[in-house]
Scaffold this active site. Structure first.
Site, PDB file in Angstrom:
ATOM      1  N   ASP A 335       0.833  -1.206   0.000  1.00  0.00           N
ATOM      2  CA  ASP A 335       0.000   0.000   0.000  1.00  0.00           C
ATOM      3  C   ASP A 335       0.863   1.249   0.000  1.00  0.00           C
ATOM      4  O   ASP A 335       0.605   2.204  -0.710  1.00  0.00           O
ATOM      5  CB  ASP A 335      -0.946   0.004   1.213  1.00  0.00           C
ATOM      6  CG  ASP A 335      -0.220  -0.128   2.550  1.00  0.00           C
ATOM      7  OD1 ASP A 335       0.922  -0.649   2.572  1.00  0.00           O
ATOM      8  OD2 ASP A 335      -0.776   0.288   3.581  1.00  0.00           O
ATOM      9  N   ARG A 339       4.955   4.461   6.437  1.00  0.00           N
ATOM     10  CA  ARG A 339       4.440   4.408   7.809  1.00  0.00           C
ATOM     11  C   ARG A 339       4.494   2.961   8.333  1.00  0.00           C
ATOM     12  O   ARG A 339       4.931   2.050   7.618  1.00  0.00           O
ATOM     13  CB  ARG A 339       3.014   4.955   7.875  1.00  0.00           C
ATOM     14  CG  ARG A 339       2.007   4.117   7.138  1.00  0.00           C
ATOM     15  CD  ARG A 339       0.609   4.701   7.317  1.00  0.00           C
ATOM     16  NE  ARG A 339      -0.359   3.931   6.565  1.00  0.00           N
ATOM     17  CZ  ARG A 339      -1.264   4.464   5.766  1.00  0.00           C
ATOM     18  NH1 ARG A 339      -1.328   5.769   5.595  1.00  0.00           N
ATOM     19  NH2 ARG A 339      -2.122   3.688   5.127  1.00  0.00           N
ATOM     20  N   ASP A 340       4.024   2.753   9.548  1.00  0.00           N
ATOM     21  CA  ASP A 340       4.086   1.421  10.157  1.00  0.00           C
ATOM     22  C   ASP A 340       3.003   0.526   9.559  1.00  0.00           C
ATOM     23  O   ASP A 340       2.082   0.099  10.229  1.00  0.00           O
ATOM     24  CB  ASP A 340       3.943   1.531  11.681  1.00  0.00           C
ATOM     25  CG  ASP A 340       2.768   2.415  12.079  1.00  0.00           C
ATOM     26  OD1 ASP A 340       1.997   2.820  11.184  1.00  0.00           O
ATOM     27  OD2 ASP A 340       2.621   2.700  13.274  1.00  0.00           O
ATOM     28  N   GLU A 341       3.134   0.287   8.275  1.00  0.00           N
ATOM     29  CA  GLU A 341       2.155  -0.518   7.556  1.00  0.00           C
ATOM     30  C   GLU A 341       2.895  -1.287   6.456  1.00  0.00           C
ATOM     31  O   GLU A 341       3.286  -2.407   6.646  1.00  0.00           O
ATOM     32  CB  GLU A 341       1.059   0.398   6.992  1.00  0.00           C
ATOM     33  CG  GLU A 341      -0.140  -0.370   6.544  1.00  0.00           C
ATOM     34  CD  GLU A 341      -1.476   0.302   6.887  1.00  0.00           C
ATOM     35  OE1 GLU A 341      -1.517   1.176   7.751  1.00  0.00           O
ATOM     36  OE2 GLU A 341      -2.474  -0.090   6.265  1.00  0.00           O
ATOM     37  N   ASP A 348      -5.508  -2.612  -2.999  1.00  0.00           N
ATOM     38  CA  ASP A 348      -4.571  -1.684  -3.612  1.00  0.00           C
ATOM     39  C   ASP A 348      -3.922  -2.341  -4.828  1.00  0.00           C
ATOM     40  O   ASP A 348      -3.807  -1.742  -5.900  1.00  0.00           O
ATOM     41  CB  ASP A 348      -3.498  -1.251  -2.606  1.00  0.00           C
ATOM     42  CG  ASP A 348      -4.084  -0.702  -1.307  1.00  0.00           C
ATOM     43  OD1 ASP A 348      -5.022  -1.315  -0.771  1.00  0.00           O
ATOM     44  OD2 ASP A 348      -3.601   0.342  -0.822  1.00  0.00           O
ATOM     45  N   TRP A 400     -11.184  -6.362  -1.971  1.00  0.00           N
ATOM     46  CA  TRP A 400      -9.888  -6.808  -1.440  1.00  0.00           C
ATOM     47  C   TRP A 400      -9.670  -8.262  -1.889  1.00  0.00           C
ATOM     48  O   TRP A 400      -8.747  -8.544  -2.654  1.00  0.00           O
ATOM     49  CB  TRP A 400      -9.848  -6.656   0.083  1.00  0.00           C
ATOM     50  CG  TRP A 400      -9.406  -5.275   0.499  1.00  0.00           C
ATOM     51  CD1 TRP A 400      -8.198  -4.929   1.023  1.00  0.00           C
ATOM     52  CD2 TRP A 400     -10.152  -4.040   0.397  1.00  0.00           C
ATOM     53  NE1 TRP A 400      -8.143  -3.566   1.242  1.00  0.00           N
ATOM     54  CE2 TRP A 400      -9.314  -3.003   0.872  1.00  0.00           C
ATOM     55  CE3 TRP A 400     -11.420  -3.707  -0.052  1.00  0.00           C
ATOM     56  CZ2 TRP A 400      -9.721  -1.667   0.909  1.00  0.00           C
ATOM     57  CZ3 TRP A 400     -11.825  -2.369  -0.019  1.00  0.00           C
ATOM     58  CH2 TRP A 400     -10.982  -1.390   0.456  1.00  0.00           C
ATOM     59  N   GLU A 601      -2.408   8.975  -1.059  1.00  0.00           N
ATOM     60  CA  GLU A 601      -3.447   8.051  -0.588  1.00  0.00           C
ATOM     61  C   GLU A 601      -4.834   8.685  -0.663  1.00  0.00           C
ATOM     62  O   GLU A 601      -5.813   8.039  -1.010  1.00  0.00           O
ATOM     63  CB  GLU A 601      -3.145   7.655   0.863  1.00  0.00           C
ATOM     64  CG  GLU A 601      -4.155   6.719   1.481  1.00  0.00           C
ATOM     65  CD  GLU A 601      -3.707   6.191   2.835  1.00  0.00           C
ATOM     66  OE1 GLU A 601      -2.829   6.828   3.461  1.00  0.00           O
ATOM     67  OE2 GLU A 601      -4.210   5.143   3.264  1.00  0.00           O
ATOM     68  N   HIS A 622       1.067   6.201  -2.353  1.00  0.00           N
ATOM     69  CA  HIS A 622       0.066   5.140  -2.379  1.00  0.00           C
ATOM     70  C   HIS A 622      -0.335   4.986  -3.845  1.00  0.00           C
ATOM     71  O   HIS A 622      -0.947   5.875  -4.410  1.00  0.00           O
ATOM     72  CB  HIS A 622      -1.150   5.615  -1.579  1.00  0.00           C
ATOM     73  CG  HIS A 622      -1.548   4.729  -0.464  1.00  0.00           C
ATOM     74  ND1 HIS A 622      -0.797   4.590   0.672  1.00  0.00           N
ATOM     75  CD2 HIS A 622      -2.649   3.948  -0.292  1.00  0.00           C
ATOM     76  CE1 HIS A 622      -1.421   3.746   1.495  1.00  0.00           C
ATOM     77  NE2 HIS A 622      -2.534   3.339   0.931  1.00  0.00           N
TER      78      HIS A 622
HETATM   79  C1  BGC Z   1      -4.092   0.910   3.700  1.00  0.00           C
HETATM   80  C2  BGC Z   1      -4.953   0.836   2.485  1.00  0.00           C
HETATM   81  C3  BGC Z   1      -5.795  -0.385   2.656  1.00  0.00           C
HETATM   82  C4  BGC Z   1      -6.714  -0.068   3.813  1.00  0.00           C
HETATM   83  C5  BGC Z   1      -7.786  -1.046   4.081  1.00  0.00           C
HETATM   84  C6  BGC Z   1      -4.996   1.198   4.844  1.00  0.00           C
HETATM   85  O1  BGC Z   1      -4.383   1.461   6.035  1.00  0.00           O
HETATM   86  O2  BGC Z   1      -3.049   1.804   3.570  1.00  0.00           O
HETATM   87  O3  BGC Z   1      -4.450   1.205   1.317  1.00  0.00           O
HETATM   88  O4  BGC Z   1      -6.370  -0.919   1.538  1.00  0.00           O
HETATM   89  O5  BGC Z   1      -5.973   0.236   4.974  1.00  0.00           O
HETATM   90  O6  BGC Z   1      -8.239  -1.066   5.380  1.00  0.00           O
END
Ligand code: BGC
Length: 716
Positions: A335, A339-341, A348, A400, A601, A622
């Site tokens: 995504d 960040r912490d992801e 995506d 998704w 994003e 994003h």
């Molecule tokens: C992500 C998104 C993702 C979404 C769904 C986000 O935090 O960055 O791109 O699809 O969460 O919950």
């Protein structure tokens, strides 16, 4: 012959805490060596050296997979690097395997120890073989890498003395899940010199690299022992021009380097950051911007697509889309990179896959990731919202889970090879059957909680889900995925009657239930998935919704990939162009006007007044809304796939010039050669130029030509 599966995992006896271990193996070849191969992988991310020289150039090896099921190892030819006495060393960072992941910072997701496994195969001139595998003779110690995590960066102490070597011990991990490298490896792809150093109103010393990217920074310094060079990374400055890190949430993206005496060079070993700027948090006066360079890191996929036109801002948007792909194709489609992801969010990936497959050759890249998607799919067919799945307890969501069908189908269409469908068909059917099993109405997907048209601007205040009816969207994607499964089965020569029938039933149930479409997204998906009964009316409604909204977009993740085509394929190219060329918020070019160098994003990640979207979820890199890239290739320049003859074996060319652009041109390097299409207004006439490596159907206005391979110019 591969020997790694017969080797044993080894680990340090002690827990080194945050420090990365370094393993060491000394060996001598007994006879003249004909070839030498190192097979290796780690529970974490590794970097290997032989006799002081780096082995291979895979950054963040062994890459990211659903490790418990599919754990890649790499094979390196080390023949030319051998000496009479040899030393192989391997450092291991926590990586995705053991490091913190997800906002709530789960760690040790796949395991708790920084183990490695390796086999060195020496083939001697006389044909005999010797295998040196990881065993208790390997040594291990704490390395100068004192800390390394994906989100937080790295601490390196160049004064650290490597002297406390201990014997490694066995770790009883399995080798049954080991698989050879599948996707392209991740490499250092580009070096970028800083634009310069600036001092912010807060007095921070900030180096600007001019481009938001993913990778890390390298520097060379003539240092003094004990001096610290500490810097943090950020994507943007705030409105006042200060270094902005609030959108990184808990990710520190920070590097701390402790110098030894003399000239030294450094770059992180087991971490990467999303950034355009670095801030010198602590550095001696002799440190200046000329010592730094940024290194762009991503999967080494081949660039195949190009687009350019007379509109500078559109060109910038296109470049931003390509940068979004570079920044987020680091072994898996993520995504965001900062960040912490940084997770493999499935929606995506599916909304961007078509554009991605034109920009770059991503067949292998997606084939690998889709195998992980299938490997982690639940028995009831549910697909993770992220792959590899580090969220465990998730609610399967429309848009998704459909990555399971949309991605393989697009990879098949763009490259024309059935392999991806053969690999994925059970997973594709599984996802459709999951949707089929949901809700009370057999041929609709209603009643479940959904993320819906994520981040759509018609969202009620305080939600992310958009105003579109989530039952409608879920049922629409159910129809699309079922249709894809029916088509895929046909391609594979298998009986598809069940899914053709199911698709028909879904279409009628949909028409029965959803008769009115009130949002841009509802209209767009109903048109593009052939669900709307009265296409003309719905297309007119969509065009009206856009126009009444001042030619501005309101769609989120699930509507944006379809709105442009829904307009242009139904006679409203002009309205689609108006959306694309819109410069006021919300629009694609708004971000360009605000100085974006990647795709944001949110339509309003940074607002015209300089305020930011909520720090809770605001990435400046994003790729999702970058899905509009495919419209530039397919509609502006008209290079289209023919579903019956995929992979551009047969080409369709139908450009749609608009006077707001003077000229446009695009090219896509297909498996059959490079397709080019461009046009230019000369007065009221348009000159079209095509280069076709294969036969094509060319449609210009209401004229159609069947052309053979060759170069053509037309003027109308
Ligand atoms: C992500 C998104 C993702 C979404 C769904 C986000 O935090 O960055 O791109 O699809 O969460 O919950």
């Amino acid at each position: 012959m591969s020997y790694i599966k017969f080797a044993k995992w080894i680990r340090p006896k002690k827990d080194y805490g945050e420090a990365c271990p370094i393993y060491k193996c000394e060996f001598e070849a007994k006879k003249q060596v004909k070839s030498a191969v190192l097979e290796i992988t780690a529970m974490g991310v590794y970097e290997a050296h032989i006799n002081g020289e780096r082995i291979g150039d895979f950054i963040m090896a062994p890459g990211w997979t659903a490790y418990d099921k599919r754990h890649q190892y790499q094979s390196y030819d080390i023949t030319d690097k051998l000496k009479s006495g040899n030393e192989i060393t391997v450092t291991v960072g926590k990586g995705w395997y053991r490091g913190d992941l997800v906002i709530w910072r789960d760690n040790n997701i796949w395991g708790t120890v920084p183990a490695i496994i390796a086999a060195i195969t020496l083939v001697y001139d006389d044909g005999t073989e010797e295998i040196i595998s990881t065993d208790k003779k390997w040594k291990v110690a704490e390395s100068p890498i004192r800390f390394s995590q994906i989100y937080d960066g790295e601490t390196y102490d160049a004064t650290y003395k490597l002297d406390e070597w201990e014997d490694a011990v066995y770790y009883y991990g399995t080798t049954l899940n080991l698989i050879p490298q599948e996707g392209e490896i991740v490499r250092e792809m580009e070096h970028i010199k800083p634009l310069g150093m600036l001092v912010t109103p807060k007095g921070e010393r900030v180096i600007d690299f001019g481009q938001n990217m993913t990778g890390y920074v390298t520097f060379k310094v003539d240092g003094r022992k004990g001096d610290k060079i500490v810097y943090s990374h950020a994507e943007t400055l705030d409105f006042d021009g200060n270094f902005y890190t609030a959108n990184l949430r808990s990710a520190k993206q920070r590097v701390e380097y402790i110098c030894r005496d003399g000239v030294q060079e450094y770059k992180p070993h087991h971490s990467f950051m999303g950034f355009r700027y670095i801030r010198l948090d602590d550095a001696p006066d002799y440190v200046n911007e000329d010592m730094f360079e940024a290194i762009v890191v991503h999967s080494d996929i081949k660039r195949t697509g190009y687009f350019e036109c007379s509109h500078e801002k559109l060109n910038k948007l296109y470049q931003n889309i390509v940068w979004g792909q570079r920044g987020n194709f680091l072994d898996i489609p993520t995504d965001c990179p900062q960040r912490d992801e940084r997770l493999g969010w499935t929606a995506d990936a599916q909304v961007f896959v078509k554009t991605a497959s034109y920009n770059y050759d991503v067949q292998k890249f997606f084939e690998k990731w889709l195998k992980d998607l299938a490997a982690e799919q639940h028995n009831n067919g549910a697909v993770g919202n992220v792959v590899p799945d580090v969220l465990y307890d998730f609610t399967p969501a429309t848009g998704w889970g459909d990555a399971a069908t949309i991605c393989p189908w697009q990879i098949y269409l763009t490259y024309g090879e059935k392999t991806v469908l053969e690999n994925q068909i059970d997973s594709m059917i599984g996802w459709v059957e999951f949707m089929h099993s949901r809700g009370e109405e057999e041929f609709l997907w209603c009643g479940d909680e959904q993320m819906g048209d994520w981040l759509a601007l018609d969202a009620p205040e305080g939600t992310n889900t958009g105003a579109s009816d989530t039952d409608l969207i879920a049922s629409a994607y159910f129809a699309l995925s079922t249709e894809i499964v029916a088509k895929a089965l046909k391609v594979l020569g298998r009986d598809n009657s069940k899914y053709e029938e199911m698709h028909k039933r879904i279409v009628s149930a949909y028409r029965e239930r959803f008769k009115e479409y009130k949002t841009q997204t509802e209209c767009a998906v109903s048109l593009m998935f052939n669900l709307a009964e009265n296409r003309d009316e719905v297309a007119e409604k969509l065009a009206d919704l856009v126009k009444k909204n001042g030619n501005k977009i309101t769609t989120g993740f699930l509507g944006t990939p379809y709105i442009m085509d829904a307009l242009s394929e139904n006679g409203y190219e002009d309205v689609a162009y108006s959306l694309l060329l819109q410069e006021e918020y919300p629009s694609w070019l708004f971000s360009v006007n605000m100085g974006a160098t990647t795709v944001w994003e949110h339509w309003d990640s940074m607002r015209a007044d300089g305020t930011m979207w909520h720090t809770g979820m605001n990435s400046f890199n994003h790729y999702a809304y970058g899905c509009v890239g495919s419209w530039m290739y397919e509609t502006i320049c008209g290079i289209k796939l023919d579903e019956e003859n995929p992979g551009f074996e047969r080409i369709v060319i139908c450009p749609k010039p608009d006077k707001r652009l003077k000229w446009a041109k695009a090219s896509i390097e297909s498996r059959f050669g490079t397709i080019k299409s461009g046009w230019e207004f000369t007065g009221d006439e348009v000159v079209y130029e095509f280069e076709l490596p294969r036969p094509a159907r060319v449609e210009i206005g209401n004229k159609t030509f069947e052309l053979g391979a060759g170069k053509y110019t037309y003027k109308f």
